[in-house]
Design a protein around this motif. Structure first.
Motif, PDB file in Angstrom:
ATOM      1  N   GLN A   1       0.826  -1.207   0.000  1.00 50.67           N
ATOM      2  CA  GLN A   1       0.000   0.000   0.000  1.00 50.67           C
ATOM      3  C   GLN A   1       0.861   1.258   0.000  1.00 50.67           C
ATOM      4  O   GLN A   1       1.846   1.354   0.744  1.00 50.67           O
ATOM      5  CB  GLN A   1      -0.905   0.028   1.236  1.00 50.67           C
ATOM      6  CG  GLN A   1      -1.965  -1.049   1.250  1.00 50.67           C
ATOM      7  CD  GLN A   1      -3.014  -0.818   0.176  1.00 50.67           C
ATOM      8  OE1 GLN A   1      -3.495   0.291  -0.009  1.00 50.67           O
ATOM      9  NE2 GLN A   1      -3.359  -1.880  -0.528  1.00 50.67           N
ATOM     10  N   LEU A   2       0.491   2.218  -0.838  1.00 50.56           N
ATOM     11  CA  LEU A   2       1.121   3.536  -0.854  1.00 50.56           C
ATOM     12  C   LEU A   2       0.371   4.398   0.158  1.00 50.56           C
ATOM     13  O   LEU A   2      -0.817   4.687  -0.013  1.00 50.56           O
ATOM     14  CB  LEU A   2       1.041   4.145  -2.256  1.00 50.56           C
ATOM     15  CG  LEU A   2       1.608   5.543  -2.449  1.00 50.56           C
ATOM     16  CD1 LEU A   2       3.120   5.544  -2.215  1.00 50.56           C
ATOM     17  CD2 LEU A   2       1.291   6.059  -3.840  1.00 50.56           C
ATOM     18  N   LEU A   3       1.035   4.786   1.233  1.00 50.37           N
ATOM     19  CA  LEU A   3       0.394   5.554   2.299  1.00 50.37           C
ATOM     20  C   LEU A   3       0.426   7.052   2.047  1.00 50.37           C
ATOM     21  O   LEU A   3      -0.455   7.778   2.471  1.00 50.37           O
ATOM     22  CB  LEU A   3       1.073   5.253   3.643  1.00 50.37           C
ATOM     23  CG  LEU A   3       1.073   3.797   4.091  1.00 50.37           C
ATOM     24  CD1 LEU A   3       1.849   3.649   5.391  1.00 50.37           C
ATOM     25  CD2 LEU A   3      -0.352   3.284   4.245  1.00 50.37           C
ATOM     26  N   GLN A   4       1.480   7.490   1.368  1.00 51.84           N
ATOM     27  CA  GLN A   4       1.648   8.931   1.134  1.00 51.84           C
ATOM     28  C   GLN A   4       2.638   9.098  -0.010  1.00 51.84           C
ATOM     29  O   GLN A   4       3.536   8.285  -0.184  1.00 51.84           O
ATOM     30  CB  GLN A   4       2.163   9.515   2.439  1.00 51.84           C
ATOM     31  CG  GLN A   4       2.885  10.776   2.417  1.00 51.84           C
ATOM     32  CD  GLN A   4       3.381  11.149   3.834  1.00 51.84           C
ATOM     33  OE1 GLN A   4       2.786  10.832   4.835  1.00 51.84           O
ATOM     34  NE2 GLN A   4       4.496  11.821   3.884  1.00 51.84           N
ATOM     35  N   SER A   5       2.431  10.138  -0.802  1.00 49.12           N
ATOM     36  CA  SER A   5       3.387  10.430  -1.875  1.00 49.12           C
ATOM     37  C   SER A   5       3.537  11.938  -2.012  1.00 49.12           C
ATOM     38  O   SER A   5       2.642  12.693  -1.652  1.00 49.12           O
ATOM     39  CB  SER A   5       2.928   9.825  -3.203  1.00 49.12           C
ATOM     40  OG  SER A   5       1.739  10.446  -3.643  1.00 49.12           O
ATOM     41  N   SER A   6       4.696  12.341  -2.534  1.00 47.83           N
ATOM     42  CA  SER A   6       4.908  13.762  -2.775  1.00 47.83           C
ATOM     43  C   SER A   6       5.886  13.946  -3.920  1.00 47.83           C
ATOM     44  O   SER A   6       6.798  13.150  -4.125  1.00 47.83           O
ATOM     45  CB  SER A   6       5.418  14.469  -1.517  1.00 47.83           C
ATOM     46  OG  SER A   6       6.648  13.918  -1.106  1.00 47.83           O
ATOM     47  N   VAL A   7       5.661  15.022  -4.650  1.00 49.96           N
ATOM     48  CA  VAL A   7       6.570  15.409  -5.723  1.00 49.96           C
ATOM     49  C   VAL A   7       7.652  16.266  -5.090  1.00 49.96           C
ATOM     50  O   VAL A   7       7.368  17.295  -4.494  1.00 49.96           O
ATOM     51  CB  VAL A   7       5.824  16.194  -6.829  1.00 49.96           C
ATOM     52  CG1 VAL A   7       6.798  16.676  -7.889  1.00 49.96           C
ATOM     53  CG2 VAL A   7       4.721  15.345  -7.441  1.00 49.96           C
ATOM     54  N   GLN A   8       8.903  15.823  -5.196  1.00 49.88           N
ATOM     55  CA  GLN A   8      10.028  16.570  -4.642  1.00 49.88           C
ATOM     56  C   GLN A   8      10.542  17.610  -5.635  1.00 49.88           C
ATOM     57  O   GLN A   8      10.982  18.678  -5.239  1.00 49.88           O
ATOM     58  CB  GLN A   8      11.167  15.610  -4.270  1.00 49.88           C
ATOM     59  CG  GLN A   8      10.774  14.574  -3.257  1.00 49.88           C
ATOM     60  CD  GLN A   8      10.340  15.179  -1.941  1.00 49.88           C
ATOM     61  OE1 GLN A   8      11.032  16.027  -1.382  1.00 49.88           O
ATOM     62  NE2 GLN A   8       9.199  14.777  -1.446  1.00 49.88           N
ATOM     63  N   GLN A   9      10.490  17.262  -6.924  1.00 59.40           N
ATOM     64  CA  GLN A   9      10.960  18.181  -7.959  1.00 59.40           C
ATOM     65  C   GLN A   9      10.282  17.828  -9.272  1.00 59.40           C
ATOM     66  O   GLN A   9      10.101  16.659  -9.594  1.00 59.40           O
ATOM     67  CB  GLN A   9      12.472  18.054  -8.140  1.00 59.40           C
ATOM     68  CG  GLN A   9      13.010  18.910  -9.260  1.00 59.40           C
ATOM     69  CD  GLN A   9      14.512  18.757  -9.432  1.00 59.40           C
ATOM     70  OE1 GLN A   9      15.211  18.323  -8.536  1.00 59.40           O
ATOM     71  NE2 GLN A   9      14.997  19.117 -10.588  1.00 59.40           N
ATOM     72  N   ILE A  10       9.898  18.859 -10.016  1.00 61.39           N
ATOM     73  CA  ILE A  10       9.445  18.670 -11.386  1.00 61.39           C
ATOM     74  C   ILE A  10       9.930  19.861 -12.202  1.00 61.39           C
ATOM     75  O   ILE A  10       9.657  21.005 -11.863  1.00 61.39           O
ATOM     76  CB  ILE A  10       7.917  18.466 -11.503  1.00 61.39           C
ATOM     77  CG1 ILE A  10       7.542  18.186 -12.953  1.00 61.39           C
ATOM     78  CG2 ILE A  10       7.144  19.611 -10.922  1.00 61.39           C
ATOM     79  CD1 ILE A  10       6.150  17.611 -13.133  1.00 61.39           C
ATOM     80  N   THR A  11      10.704  19.556 -13.216  1.00 57.44           N
ATOM     81  CA  THR A  11      11.239  20.569 -14.117  1.00 57.44           C
ATOM     82  C   THR A  11      10.976  20.090 -15.528  1.00 57.44           C
ATOM     83  O   THR A  11      11.340  18.971 -15.879  1.00 57.44           O
ATOM     84  CB  THR A  11      12.755  20.747 -13.917  1.00 57.44           C
ATOM     85  OG1 THR A  11      13.021  20.965 -12.537  1.00 57.44           O
ATOM     86  CG2 THR A  11      13.288  21.906 -14.729  1.00 57.44           C
ATOM     87  N   VAL A  12      10.327  20.932 -16.339  1.00 56.95           N
ATOM     88  CA  VAL A  12      10.006  20.554 -17.709  1.00 56.95           C
ATOM     89  C   VAL A  12      10.360  21.721 -18.623  1.00 56.95           C
ATOM     90  O   VAL A  12       9.979  22.855 -18.362  1.00 56.95           O
ATOM     91  CB  VAL A  12       8.505  20.215 -17.870  1.00 56.95           C
ATOM     92  CG1 VAL A  12       8.202  19.773 -19.289  1.00 56.95           C
ATOM     93  CG2 VAL A  12       8.076  19.152 -16.871  1.00 56.95           C
TER      94      VAL A  12
ATOM     95  N   THR B   1       1.417  18.666 -16.619  1.00 58.95           N
ATOM     96  CA  THR B   1       2.274  19.841 -16.779  1.00 58.95           C
ATOM     97  C   THR B   1       2.413  20.244 -18.242  1.00 58.95           C
ATOM     98  O   THR B   1       2.332  21.422 -18.588  1.00 58.95           O
ATOM     99  CB  THR B   1       3.667  19.586 -16.159  1.00 58.95           C
ATOM    100  OG1 THR B   1       3.497  19.255 -14.776  1.00 58.95           O
ATOM    101  CG2 THR B   1       4.569  20.797 -16.304  1.00 58.95           C
ATOM    102  N   THR B   2       2.622  19.270 -19.115  1.00 54.94           N
ATOM    103  CA  THR B   2       2.842  19.568 -20.532  1.00 54.94           C
ATOM    104  C   THR B   2       1.554  19.857 -21.292  1.00 54.94           C
ATOM    105  O   THR B   2       1.606  20.406 -22.399  1.00 54.94           O
ATOM    106  CB  THR B   2       3.592  18.420 -21.233  1.00 54.94           C
ATOM    107  OG1 THR B   2       2.838  17.209 -21.090  1.00 54.94           O
ATOM    108  CG2 THR B   2       4.987  18.247 -20.649  1.00 54.94           C
ATOM    109  N   ALA B   3       0.415  19.535 -20.731  1.00 53.72           N
ATOM    110  CA  ALA B   3      -0.862  19.742 -21.427  1.00 53.72           C
ATOM    111  C   ALA B   3      -1.082  21.201 -21.808  1.00 53.72           C
ATOM    112  O   ALA B   3      -1.727  21.493 -22.816  1.00 53.72           O
ATOM    113  CB  ALA B   3      -2.022  19.250 -20.570  1.00 53.72           C
TER     114      ALA B   3
END
Length: 151
Positions: free
Chosen positions: A7-18, A127-129
């Protein structure tokens, strides 16, 4: 339908660069789909402290991990007219104490990476949409057989 043992209890985006790639430069607009040489970071760490506020966590502490997945295009290449870097982390737990053919850590790593990659696909597409080169969707990837510790 059955509840997954991981089970995935929690998730977070640490970095996104596009970045949009200039299509006027042919060396940057070569498709990567045939080789898919993304640079990938994969890490797993035991994460007992996730349960610090939960008095009934029991042995769940010993089966809870922090999984990190990073994906990026090499600096000299693009993927569908984009260069990007995405780093995600997730807290993943095994509901089972053991598996017949794999360690708990390996199962959490394998499935944790798969779950995080789904989030990365969604983040890049979203993001790219609205970017000038249009929406970009990563191909479906398979992390089956990933071992938490090298053999």
């Amino acid at each position: 339908m059955k509840l997954s043992p991981i089970q995935l209890l929690q998730s977070s985006v640490q970095q996104i660069t596009v970045f949009s790639v200039d299509t006027e430069k042919p060396e940057l607009s070569q498709p990567m789909l045939s080789t898919l040489d993304f640079q990938v970071l994969k890490e797993i760490q035991l994460n007992k402290q996730f349960w610090d506020d939960e008095p009934n966590a029991g042995t769940m502490k010993d089966r809870t991990y922090r999984v990190t997945l990073g994906i990026r295009t090499p600096e000299d290449k693009s993927f569908h007219q984009y260069r990007f870097e995405i780093v995600l982390t997730g807290v993943v737990v095994s509901m089972q104490e053991a598996f017949p053919q794999h360690s708990v850590e390996d199962m959490v790593f394998e499935y944790g990476l798969t779950l995080l990659f789904g989030i990365a696909r969604e983040q890049l597409a979203t993001t790219t949409a609205r970017m000038s080169n249009g929406s970009c969707l990563l191909p479906t990837m398979n992390f089956m057989g990933e071992a938490a510790k090298p053999l």
